[in-house]
Design a protein around this motif. Structure first.
Motif, PDB file in Angstrom:
ATOM      1  N   PHE A   6      -2.385  -9.380   6.530  1.00 13.86           N
ATOM      2  CA  PHE A   6      -1.545 -10.155   5.609  1.00 13.86           C
ATOM      3  C   PHE A   6      -2.155 -11.506   5.242  1.00 13.86           C
ATOM      4  O   PHE A   6      -1.753 -12.132   4.266  1.00 13.86           O
ATOM      5  N   LEU A   7      -3.166 -11.960   6.005  1.00 13.69           N
ATOM      6  CA  LEU A   7      -3.829 -13.229   5.675  1.00 13.69           C
ATOM      7  C   LEU A   7      -4.705 -13.107   4.427  1.00 13.69           C
ATOM      8  O   LEU A   7      -5.138 -14.122   3.871  1.00 13.69           O
ATOM      9  N   MET A   8      -4.921 -11.872   3.988  1.00 19.04           N
ATOM     10  CA  MET A   8      -5.736 -11.683   2.789  1.00 19.04           C
ATOM     11  C   MET A   8      -4.978 -12.138   1.537  1.00 19.04           C
ATOM     12  O   MET A   8      -5.597 -12.495   0.528  1.00 19.04           O
ATOM     13  N   PHE A   9      -3.645 -12.149   1.598  1.00 17.58           N
ATOM     14  CA  PHE A   9      -2.856 -12.609   0.450  1.00 17.58           C
ATOM     15  C   PHE A   9      -3.142 -14.060   0.088  1.00 17.58           C
ATOM     16  O   PHE A   9      -3.480 -14.361  -1.064  1.00 17.58           O
ATOM     17  N   PRO A  10      -3.006 -15.002   1.047  1.00 15.79           N
ATOM     18  CA  PRO A  10      -3.298 -16.393   0.679  1.00 15.79           C
ATOM     19  C   PRO A  10      -4.743 -16.606   0.239  1.00 15.79           C
ATOM     20  O   PRO A  10      -5.014 -17.449  -0.618  1.00 15.79           O
ATOM     21  N   LEU A  11      -5.685 -15.847   0.812  1.00 13.26           N
ATOM     22  CA  LEU A  11      -7.083 -15.956   0.393  1.00 13.26           C
ATOM     23  C   LEU A  11      -7.239 -15.505  -1.056  1.00 13.26           C
ATOM     24  O   LEU A  11      -7.866 -16.197  -1.865  1.00 13.26           O
ATOM     25  N   MET A  12      -6.644 -14.374  -1.383  1.00 11.06           N
ATOM     26  CA  MET A  12      -6.758 -13.815  -2.731  1.00 11.06           C
ATOM     27  C   MET A  12      -6.085 -14.725  -3.767  1.00 11.06           C
ATOM     28  O   MET A  12      -6.660 -15.031  -4.814  1.00 11.06           O
ATOM     29  N   ILE A  13      -4.872 -15.167  -3.462  1.00 10.28           N
ATOM     30  CA  ILE A  13      -4.131 -16.023  -4.389  1.00 10.28           C
ATOM     31  C   ILE A  13      -4.794 -17.391  -4.500  1.00 10.28           C
ATOM     32  O   ILE A  13      -4.950 -17.945  -5.594  1.00 10.28           O
ATOM     33  N   GLY A  14      -5.214 -17.932  -3.345  1.00  9.94           N
ATOM     34  CA  GLY A  14      -5.832 -19.258  -3.328  1.00  9.94           C
ATOM     35  C   GLY A  14      -7.124 -19.309  -4.127  1.00  9.94           C
ATOM     36  O   GLY A  14      -7.340 -20.239  -4.918  1.00  9.94           O
ATOM     37  N   LEU A  15      -7.981 -18.310  -3.947  1.00 10.84           N
ATOM     38  CA  LEU A  15      -9.241 -18.272  -4.698  1.00 10.84           C
ATOM     39  C   LEU A  15      -8.976 -18.144  -6.199  1.00 10.84           C
ATOM     40  O   LEU A  15      -9.653 -18.774  -7.008  1.00 10.84           O
ATOM     41  N   ASN A  16      -7.983 -17.332  -6.554  1.00  9.04           N
ATOM     42  CA  ASN A  16      -7.643 -17.159  -7.963  1.00  9.04           C
ATOM     43  C   ASN A  16      -7.184 -18.491  -8.584  1.00  9.04           C
ATOM     44  O   ASN A  16      -7.619 -18.875  -9.677  1.00  9.04           O
ATOM     45  N   ILE A  17      -6.318 -19.210  -7.864  1.00 12.41           N
ATOM     46  CA  ILE A  17      -5.811 -20.490  -8.370  1.00 12.41           C
ATOM     47  C   ILE A  17      -6.931 -21.510  -8.517  1.00 12.41           C
ATOM     48  O   ILE A  17      -7.037 -22.209  -9.537  1.00 12.41           O
ATOM     49  N   VAL A  18      -7.782 -21.601  -7.501  1.00  8.44           N
ATOM     50  CA  VAL A  18      -8.901 -22.553  -7.547  1.00  8.44           C
ATOM     51  C   VAL A  18      -9.815 -22.246  -8.726  1.00  8.44           C
ATOM     52  O   VAL A  18     -10.225 -23.150  -9.474  1.00  8.44           O
ATOM     53  N   MET A  19     -10.129 -20.962  -8.926  1.00  5.93           N
ATOM     54  CA  MET A  19     -11.027 -20.593 -10.017  1.00  5.93           C
ATOM     55  C   MET A  19     -10.390 -20.840 -11.386  1.00  5.93           C
ATOM     56  O   MET A  19     -11.079 -21.164 -12.353  1.00  5.93           O
ATOM     57  N   LEU A  20      -9.078 -20.701 -11.466  1.00  5.63           N
ATOM     58  CA  LEU A  20      -8.390 -21.021 -12.715  1.00  5.63           C
ATOM     59  C   LEU A  20      -8.437 -22.524 -12.990  1.00  5.63           C
ATOM     60  O   LEU A  20      -8.694 -22.958 -14.112  1.00  5.63           O
TER      61      LEU A  20
END
Length: 458
Positions: A99-113
């Motif tokens: 479940f820790l993959m969720f914050p990694l996936m969302i966080g990277l997406n937000i940073v890249m945006l």
């Protein structure tokens, strides 16, 4: 954390048809859609996902037994059980840190945006399991060399790299996907597209052949052979052929023909509901981004089914079935019996993206790359079986092996997950990683130029 993990697993257990629409509704409300419009779009998207899943399941249930019958008649013994993608998903979600993959996936997406390194808002959170599986594999492979803590850290680093590549792949294919699907403001973030990266150099060579460098999609095929390229007729013919090869009785052959005809006829119908759901969402997100960022357009990243209205994909899927079966019988080194993964959408979607829907080149690429799925399925079988036992995800008998004959992006999955085998002197996965990056950069530039110049897809 364990409670959070249970909650997340429960939500994901609802399935993509519920989980993804919820994400879309929330996103719609954030960007200023009216509540009734956001809910309507979300429900329509759920209908589209459910309809597509029903059709794919219907087709798999019809074609799968025929494919197994074809192999049964050959008498060839292939010991590795094909558990399909659900086996890999079960292993992924059995990992304690999944479940820790969720914050990694969302966080990277937000940073890249924020830093303007992507234009894709990835709403396909349900398929986070693909990143988790990579993480599980990396952790298992690297643990003997680096220990538990370091292997877990490496798992999230490699998974993070995969997430970034998925976003960049979604960016580079967005223009082409919009042209092919007719749906504005959407793209595909599924890692099955990674196979197209390896297909790209070969497709460039194929395009040098005059006969293969022309538009030849389903519409062009219809112009050439008329009624025989109509979805319902073509599906019926293909179903009849499969029934004959499976040595079915006449009634069963005709039934399979009608079932295949039904599936091929209804796929484009279902795809229209994706368009109905996604057009208002993409318009609202684009308007929101234009207010927040000048000269920025945000697109929505989704799983592949919204492209399911393309007959070219299903022609390639049908072609891949006998090709895969034939390879499974005679391919040196293959030990997997393709069954659960015999309807291989992944290879067809990858070929569709890289060729722009050129059917002839798609069929050639499907034929050339079908062995990769079987080889990787065979190579990873002991590894996947050990993971299944250690995580308790799948009950296996002593000595029994399980794998998947249609692993999404098989070459990339093997390369990324086994890259640390260099510690044993095995540099092959690392070489594949280098080839992947080089081909990715080349394709990114090619598609960027195609979009900038507004070129026709060929």
């Amino acid at each position: 954390m364990s409670v959070l993990g249970i909650v997340i697993k429960w939500i994901l257990g609802l399935g993509a048809a519920i989980f993804v629409p919820i994400i879309i509704i929330i996103a719609g409300l954030i960007v200023g859609m009216k509540i009734k419009d956001a809910i309507s779009a979300g429900i329509t998207l759920g209908v589209a996902f459910t309809g597509m899943s029903m059709l794919i399941g219907f087709m798999s249930d019809a074609i799968g037994p025929a494919a197994k019958a074809m192999l049964t008649h050959t008498g060839i013994n292939l010991p590795i059980v094909d558990g399909g993608w659900t086996t890999l998903s079960a292993i992924a979600w059995s990992w304690p840190y999944a479940f820790l993959m969720f914050p990694l996936m969302i966080g990277l997406n937000i940073v890249m945006l924020i830093i303007n390194k992507t234009k894709t808002f990835n709403a396909d959170l349900w398929n986070v399991w693909g990143k988790i599986f990579t993480g599980v594999a990396v952790a298992a492979v690297s643990k003997p060399y680096f220990g538990t803590a370091a292997s877990i850290a490496l798992a999230f680093i490699v998974a993070g790299i995969q997430i970034i590549f998925e976003l960049k792949m979604a960016d580079m294919y967005q223009y082409r996907i919009e042209k092919l699907s007719g749906i504005p403001g959407v793209t595909c973030t599924h890692k099955m597209g990674f196979t197209s990266i390896f297909m790209f150099p070969i497709d460039c060579v194929l395009k040098k052949i005059p006969a293969l460098n022309k538009r030849f999609d389903a519409a062009a095929l219809k112009d050439k052979i008329g009624i025989f390229a109509e979805s319902h007729v073509l599906g019926f013919i293909l179903g009849i052929i499969f029934g004959i090869l499976a040595k079915y009785k006449v009634a069963a052959i005709l039934t399979l023909g009608i079932q295949a005809s039904c599936a091929l006829t209804l796929f484009p119908v279902i795809s229209k509901y994706f368009m109905m759901a996604l057009e208002p969402i993409s318009s609202a997100i684009s308007a929101f981004m234009n207010k927040k960022f000048e000269d920025r357009t945000l697109v929505v990243g989704l799983d592949w089914p919204f492209m399911g209205g393309a007959n070219e994909i299903w022609l390639a899927v049908f072609w891949a079935i006998p090709v895969t079966l034939l390879f499974s019988m005679f391919l040196p080194g293959n030990e997997i019996l393709p069954f659960a993964g015999i309807v291989n959408n992944a290879i067809a979607v990858a070929a569709f993206l890289v060729t722009g829907g050129n059917i002839i080149r798609m069929l050639i690429l499907v034929t050339l790359f079908a062995p990769a799925y079987l080889w990787v399925g065979t190579i990873m079988a002991p590894f996947i079986s050990d993971l299944a036992r250690s995580t308790g995800a799948v009950a296996l008998k002593t000595g029994e092996l399980i794998s998947c004959s249609s692993i999404d992006g098989p070459i990339q999955t093997y390369a990324f997950s086994h890259v640390f085998k260099i510690m044993d002197g095995n540099f092959f996965p690392l070489v594949l990683c280098v080839i992947f990056v080089v081909c990715f950069v080349a394709l990114y530039k090619y598609l960027g130029k195609e979009e900038a110049e507004g070129r026709e897809i060929n």
